[in-house]
Design a protein around this motif. Structure first.
Motif, PDB file in Angstrom:
ATOM      1  N   GLY A  92       0.776  -1.235   0.000  1.00 61.05           N
ATOM      2  CA  GLY A  92       0.000   0.000   0.000  1.00 61.05           C
ATOM      3  C   GLY A  92       0.805   1.281   0.000  1.00 61.05           C
ATOM      4  O   GLY A  92       0.239   2.366   0.182  1.00 61.05           O
ATOM      5  N   PHE A  93       2.116   1.203  -0.226  1.00 61.36           N
ATOM      6  CA  PHE A  93       2.935   2.418  -0.207  1.00 61.36           C
ATOM      7  C   PHE A  93       2.909   3.160  -1.535  1.00 61.36           C
ATOM      8  O   PHE A  93       2.978   4.392  -1.562  1.00 61.36           O
ATOM      9  CB  PHE A  93       4.392   2.072   0.139  1.00 61.36           C
ATOM     10  CG  PHE A  93       4.611   1.801   1.590  1.00 61.36           C
ATOM     11  CD1 PHE A  93       4.911   2.828   2.466  1.00 61.36           C
ATOM     12  CD2 PHE A  93       4.489   0.515   2.094  1.00 61.36           C
ATOM     13  CE1 PHE A  93       5.103   2.587   3.817  1.00 61.36           C
ATOM     14  CE2 PHE A  93       4.674   0.256   3.434  1.00 61.36           C
ATOM     15  CZ  PHE A  93       4.980   1.301   4.297  1.00 61.36           C
ATOM     16  N   VAL A  94       2.885   2.434  -2.633  1.00 62.80           N
ATOM     17  CA  VAL A  94       2.958   3.063  -3.952  1.00 62.80           C
ATOM     18  C   VAL A  94       1.898   2.473  -4.860  1.00 62.80           C
ATOM     19  O   VAL A  94       1.333   1.410  -4.589  1.00 62.80           O
ATOM     20  CB  VAL A  94       4.356   2.871  -4.599  1.00 62.80           C
ATOM     21  CG1 VAL A  94       5.450   3.492  -3.742  1.00 62.80           C
ATOM     22  CG2 VAL A  94       4.652   1.385  -4.847  1.00 62.80           C
ATOM     23  N   VAL A  95       1.647   3.165  -5.966  1.00 60.29           N
ATOM     24  CA  VAL A  95       0.725   2.683  -6.989  1.00 60.29           C
ATOM     25  C   VAL A  95       1.348   2.960  -8.345  1.00 60.29           C
ATOM     26  O   VAL A  95       1.966   4.015  -8.557  1.00 60.29           O
ATOM     27  CB  VAL A  95      -0.659   3.371  -6.858  1.00 60.29           C
ATOM     28  CG1 VAL A  95      -0.532   4.880  -7.000  1.00 60.29           C
ATOM     29  CG2 VAL A  95      -1.638   2.806  -7.875  1.00 60.29           C
ATOM     30  N   SER A  96       1.239   2.008  -9.249  1.00 52.56           N
ATOM     31  CA  SER A  96       1.794   2.160 -10.595  1.00 52.56           C
ATOM     32  C   SER A  96       0.693   2.548 -11.560  1.00 52.56           C
ATOM     33  O   SER A  96      -0.421   2.006 -11.508  1.00 52.56           O
ATOM     34  CB  SER A  96       2.462   0.854 -11.052  1.00 52.56           C
ATOM     35  OG  SER A  96       3.575   0.548 -10.239  1.00 52.56           O
ATOM     36  N   LYS A  97       1.005   3.520 -12.425  1.00 54.26           N
ATOM     37  CA  LYS A  97       0.043   4.000 -13.417  1.00 54.26           C
ATOM     38  C   LYS A  97       0.651   3.864 -14.804  1.00 54.26           C
ATOM     39  O   LYS A  97       1.845   4.120 -15.001  1.00 54.26           O
ATOM     40  CB  LYS A  97      -0.306   5.470 -13.146  1.00 54.26           C
ATOM     41  CG  LYS A  97      -0.918   5.713 -11.771  1.00 54.26           C
ATOM     42  CD  LYS A  97      -1.205   7.187 -11.555  1.00 54.26           C
ATOM     43  CE  LYS A  97      -1.767   7.446 -10.159  1.00 54.26           C
ATOM     44  NZ  LYS A  97      -2.025   8.901  -9.934  1.00 54.26           N
ATOM     45  N   ARG A  98      -0.164   3.490 -15.762  1.00 53.97           N
ATOM     46  CA  ARG A  98       0.287   3.331 -17.138  1.00 53.97           C
ATOM     47  C   ARG A  98      -0.035   4.577 -17.955  1.00 53.97           C
ATOM     48  O   ARG A  98      -0.759   5.458 -17.508  1.00 53.97           O
ATOM     49  CB  ARG A  98      -0.381   2.103 -17.775  1.00 53.97           C
ATOM     50  CG  ARG A  98      -0.014   0.784 -17.102  1.00 53.97           C
ATOM     51  CD  ARG A  98      -0.666  -0.395 -17.809  1.00 53.97           C
ATOM     52  NE  ARG A  98      -0.320  -1.659 -17.212  1.00 53.97           N
ATOM     53  CZ  ARG A  98       0.792  -2.346 -17.501  1.00 53.97           C
ATOM     54  NH1 ARG A  98       1.651  -1.850 -18.401  1.00 53.97           N
ATOM     55  NH2 ARG A  98       1.037  -3.500 -16.900  1.00 53.97           N
ATOM     56  N   GLY A  99       0.505   4.617 -19.153  1.00 54.38           N
ATOM     57  CA  GLY A  99       0.195   5.718 -20.044  1.00 54.38           C
ATOM     58  C   GLY A  99       1.319   6.731 -20.138  1.00 54.38           C
ATOM     59  O   GLY A  99       2.395   6.585 -19.543  1.00 54.38           O
ATOM     60  N   ARG A 100       1.053   7.795 -20.883  1.00 56.82           N
ATOM     61  CA  ARG A 100       2.051   8.821 -21.154  1.00 56.82           C
ATOM     62  C   ARG A 100       2.586   9.454 -19.872  1.00 56.82           C
ATOM     63  O   ARG A 100       3.774   9.759 -19.764  1.00 56.82           O
ATOM     64  CB  ARG A 100       1.437   9.907 -22.050  1.00 56.82           C
ATOM     65  CG  ARG A 100       2.400  11.026 -22.398  1.00 56.82           C
ATOM     66  CD  ARG A 100       1.749  12.031 -23.310  1.00 56.82           C
ATOM     67  NE  ARG A 100       2.653  13.137 -23.608  1.00 56.82           N
ATOM     68  CZ  ARG A 100       2.325  14.207 -24.333  1.00 56.82           C
ATOM     69  NH1 ARG A 100       1.093  14.292 -24.850  1.00 56.82           N
ATOM     70  NH2 ARG A 100       3.198  15.158 -24.556  1.00 56.82           N
TER      71      ARG A 100
END
Length: 266
Positions: A92-100
């Motif tokens: 729960g420390f980080v979140v990965s996001k896709r895209g530009r």
């Protein structure tokens, strides 16, 4: 009060480069994003990333450096970095996001869990012996009182002075939930202006141990108010070059935390 303190010519922080921590340029960032031990590459990579988040080098909503950059800094493979990020994401420390505009971002609300809780999925509330408490608190006093004295003995640049004022203001205005992170960042900022690179890893590692202990006791609003007053005294002593007062103020400040820790944990 702290909120009314201003420094001549102070300005807001400049925008950071995309994908880099906002405060990564200084010794504190370098201390955390340094090569890891190859024998425990995964565990050490998780530990360094966790320190970077918990000690405020990358704030909520801000992006970690890219996997490629982290692999180069840590001296490990991108697979190791990717696995470490996945472990922190699962906790729960980080979140990965896709895209530009994708990447790995620190969660807006950072969990109160230590390294063991991330790696082993066990309760991080391990038992500390009296000797262990003496060790971590004794080392903290040596490091941080000395750092305050040394910082006051230096001729600080405009940027360094503004960095201290900014960290002081942010800590004073922090919410209870975010206080520990910004408090940590202020203490590291004091160490950073000393200008001794080898000091920062010691301060960062000790601060993580201190935070593991502080997370086990209540965060009292009255104590926060008192800490903010003491922070102001420390920073003012550093900025006017009063090394003796800076050391005394830091010693008194650390004594308050030590009393609470010993009262709750001893």
């Amino acid at each position: 009060m702290v909120e009314s303190a201003t420094s001549p010519g102070a300005s807001s922080d400049p925008p950071s480069d995309e994908g880099s921590p906002r405060r990564d340029a200084g010794l504190a960032g370098d201390a955390l994003l340094r090569p890891v031990r190859t024998g425990n590459a995964f565990e050490d990579t998780v530990s360094r990333l966790l320190q970077t988040v918990r000690l405020g080098m990358v704030g909520p909503g801000e992006a970690l450096p890219s996997e490629r950059d982290l692999a180069l800094r840590f001296g490990v493979s991108r697979d190791t970095v990717r696995d470490a990020i996945r472990a922190l994401a699962d906790a729960g420390f980080v979140v990965s996001k896709r895209g530009r505009y994708g990447g790995t971002f620190v969660n807006e609300r950072v969990p109160l869990v230590g390294l063991r809780g991330v790696l082993d999925e066990v309760d991080s509330q391990e038992t500390f012996t009296a000797e262990g408490l003496d060790d971590v608190l004794g080392l903290r006093s040596i490091l941080e009182v000395g750092a305050a004295r040394a910082a006051a003995g230096r001729t600080l640049s405009k940027g360094q002075r503004e960095r201290l004022w900014t960290s002081l203001r942010e800590t004073s205005a922090a919410s209870v939930d975010d206080y520990r992170r910004l408090d940590s960042r202020l203490h590291l900022a004091i160490g950073e202006v000393v200008g001794v690179a080898s000091l920062m890893p010691l301060l960062a590692d000790n601060r993580m141990r201190i935070n593991e202990l502080l997370d086990r006791i209540p965060l009292l609003e009255r104590n926060i108010d008192h800490s903010n007053e003491q922070h102001e005294q420390i920073v003012l002593a550093i900025l006017v070059g009063d090394a003796e007062r800076a050391g005394e103020a830091m010693h008194e400040h650390l004594g308050g935390s030590e009393a609470l820790l010993r009262g709750f944990l001893a």
